[in-house]
Write a protein that holds these residues in place. Structure first.
Motif, short mmCIF file in Angstrom:
data_model
loop_
_atom_site.label_atom_id
_atom_site.label_comp_id
_atom_site.label_asym_id
_atom_site.label_seq_id
_atom_site.Cartn_x
_atom_site.Cartn_y
_atom_site.Cartn_z
N LEU A 270 0.82 -1.21 0.00
CA LEU A 270 0.00 0.00 0.00
C LEU A 270 0.86 1.26 0.00
CD1 LEU A 270 -2.99 -0.86 2.37
CD2 LEU A 270 -2.89 -0.90 -0.13
N LYS A 271 1.99 1.21 0.67
CA LYS A 271 2.91 2.34 0.66
C LYS A 271 3.41 2.61 -0.76
CE LYS A 271 7.22 4.03 2.75
NZ LYS A 271 8.33 3.71 3.70
N GLU A 272 3.72 1.55 -1.50
CA GLU A 272 4.18 1.69 -2.88
C GLU A 272 3.08 2.25 -3.78
OE1 GLU A 272 7.40 0.73 -4.96
OE2 GLU A 272 7.45 1.99 -3.18
N ILE A 273 1.87 1.74 -3.59
CA ILE A 273 0.75 2.25 -4.39
C ILE A 273 0.53 3.73 -4.12
CG2 ILE A 273 -1.75 2.12 -4.67
CD1 ILE A 273 -1.47 -0.94 -4.28
N LEU A 274 0.55 4.12 -2.86
CA LEU A 274 0.37 5.53 -2.51
C LEU A 274 1.50 6.39 -3.06
CD1 LEU A 274 -0.93 5.16 1.14
CD2 LEU A 274 -2.14 6.28 -0.74
N ARG A 275 2.69 5.85 -3.08
CA ARG A 275 3.85 6.61 -3.58
C ARG A 275 3.68 6.95 -5.06
NH1 ARG A 275 8.13 5.54 -6.57
NH2 ARG A 275 7.79 3.29 -6.60
N ASN B 60 -7.51 2.79 6.46
CA ASN B 60 -6.51 3.42 7.32
C ASN B 60 -5.51 4.27 6.54
OD1 ASN B 60 -7.46 2.35 9.74
ND2 ASN B 60 -6.24 0.49 9.54
N GLN B 61 -5.40 4.02 5.24
CA GLN B 61 -4.37 4.69 4.43
C GLN B 61 -4.94 5.68 3.41
OE1 GLN B 61 -1.04 4.26 4.85
NE2 GLN B 61 -1.40 2.84 6.53
N MET B 62 -6.18 5.47 3.00
CA MET B 62 -6.76 6.25 1.91
C MET B 62 -8.19 6.64 2.27
SD MET B 62 -5.39 3.95 -1.34
CE MET B 62 -5.72 5.25 -2.54
N ARG B 63 -8.82 7.35 1.36
CA ARG B 63 -10.22 7.70 1.52
C ARG B 63 -11.07 6.72 0.71
NH1 ARG B 63 -9.96 12.40 -0.31
NH2 ARG B 63 -11.18 12.40 -2.24
N VAL B 64 -11.69 5.77 1.39
CA VAL B 64 -12.54 4.80 0.70
C VAL B 64 -13.83 5.50 0.28
CG1 VAL B 64 -13.85 2.67 0.92
CG2 VAL B 64 -11.56 2.83 1.92
N GLU B 65 -14.07 5.52 -1.03
CA GLU B 65 -15.23 6.25 -1.57
C GLU B 65 -16.42 5.34 -1.86
OE1 GLU B 65 -13.15 10.09 -3.75
OE2 GLU B 65 -13.90 8.44 -4.99
N GLU B 66 -16.14 4.10 -2.15
CA GLU B 66 -17.24 3.22 -2.55
C GLU B 66 -16.84 1.77 -2.31
OE1 GLU B 66 -20.09 2.50 -6.50
OE2 GLU B 66 -18.32 3.80 -6.62
N VAL B 67 -17.80 1.00 -1.81
CA VAL B 67 -17.62 -0.44 -1.65
C VAL B 67 -18.86 -1.12 -2.23
CG1 VAL B 67 -17.28 -2.36 -0.05
CG2 VAL B 67 -16.29 -0.11 0.48
N ARG B 68 -18.62 -2.07 -3.12
CA ARG B 68 -19.71 -2.87 -3.67
C ARG B 68 -19.43 -4.33 -3.39
NH1 ARG B 68 -21.10 -0.28 -9.66
NH2 ARG B 68 -21.24 1.91 -8.99
N TYR B 69 -20.50 -5.10 -3.40
CA TYR B 69 -20.37 -6.54 -3.16
C TYR B 69 -20.88 -7.29 -4.37
CZ TYR B 69 -19.67 -4.71 1.47
OH TYR B 69 -19.19 -3.99 2.53
N PHE B 70 -20.16 -8.34 -4.73
CA PHE B 70 -20.50 -9.08 -5.94
C PHE B 70 -20.68 -10.56 -5.61
CE2 PHE B 70 -19.70 -11.45 -9.78
CZ PHE B 70 -20.45 -10.75 -10.71
N PRO B 71 -21.71 -11.20 -6.20
CA PRO B 71 -22.73 -10.67 -7.10
C PRO B 71 -23.60 -9.62 -6.42
CG PRO B 71 -22.66 -13.07 -7.22
CD PRO B 71 -21.83 -12.67 -6.04
N PRO B 72 -24.10 -8.65 -7.19
CA PRO B 72 -24.79 -7.50 -6.60
C PRO B 72 -26.12 -7.83 -5.93
CG PRO B 72 -24.92 -7.45 -9.00
CD PRO B 72 -23.95 -8.53 -8.65
#
Length: 228
Positions: free
Chosen positions: A147-152, A199-211
């Motif tokens: 996650l640190k690498e992705i944020l970087r 904890n590291q980012m701003r989670v904007e949306e969560v979906r569950y699949f199958p919907p």
């Protein structure tokens, strides 16, 4: 030879380029580590996994990006879709050969695949608009470094899209019925990955699949998070 492209449309016009099973088998021959779920003979397995990707891409529907990274791109089946929404698409994997074959077969311009380790992404700071990690993060025992690498590498306000198995009881039963065993390197559940992202980012949306299933019965978590 450039293969014909099959598209999956739905009522809200989301679009996914579906790589046919025979092509996936061709490009992944000799790479047993790669999942067979996208070319499994069982149509239910294929439906679930392509549907998951369609739901993930739908979360950024209507948005175009300058630079997209397919994080640990595996067999490269998302690259044709990403090439339609990104000016430049980069994929990396420890075993990049199958994804490189997809780039060639689909004649994907401005799409580049390289060999790299997810713990040390060879990209500059703040250079990517969208990172997509489709069924990747569950393979890490500890998520801090990836996650640190992705944020970087993400630009400010850059987006991370994640799909991850729920690993709930229904998922376990379904896996057994469809002839799959839990991989020994599935360390994280959907809820654990969601908490780490929150904890590291701003989670904007969560979906569950199958919907049509409630959270506790869903097979996959689909998460959209943004760098602050």
């Amino acid at each position: 030879m450039i293969w014909n492209i099959t598209r999956i449309y739905d009522k809200d016009t989301s679009l996914l380029i579906k790589v046919p099973p025979d092509i996936i088998r061709q490009v992944t021959e000799g790479h047993d580590r790669l999942s067979r779920t996208y070319h499994d003979p069982n149509p239910v397995v294929r439906l679930l996994n392509w549907g998951k990707l369609k739901g993930l891409i739908r979360m950024v529907q209507g948005t175009s990006f300058s630079v997209i990274l397919d994080y640990a791109c595996g067999n490269g089946i998302l690259l044709p879709t990403l090439a339609n929404i990104g000016k430049t698409v980069i994929g990396f994997d420890l075993y990049p050969e199958p994804a490189k074959k997809i780039v060639t077969l689909y004649a994907l311009r401005s799409t580049f695949v390289m060999k790299a380790d997810a713990m040390r992404i060879p990209l500059e700071n703040a250079s990517v608009d969208l990172v997509i990690a489709a069924n990747v993060l569950e393979h890490f025992k500890e998520l801090t470094i990836p996650l640190k690498e992705i944020l970087r590498i993400l630009k400010p306000q850059g987006i991370l899209l994640v799909s991850v198995p729920s690993e709930n009881r229904l998922y376990e039963i379904g896996r057994s019925i469809l002839g799959y065993k839990k991989p020994i390197d599935h360390y994280q559940t959907g809820d654990q990955v969601l908490r780490a992202l929150d904890n590291q980012m701003r989670v904007e949306e969560v979906r569950y699949f199958p919907p049509f299933l409630i959270k506790n019965l869903a097979v996959y978590h689909l998460i959209k998070a943004r760098k602050g």
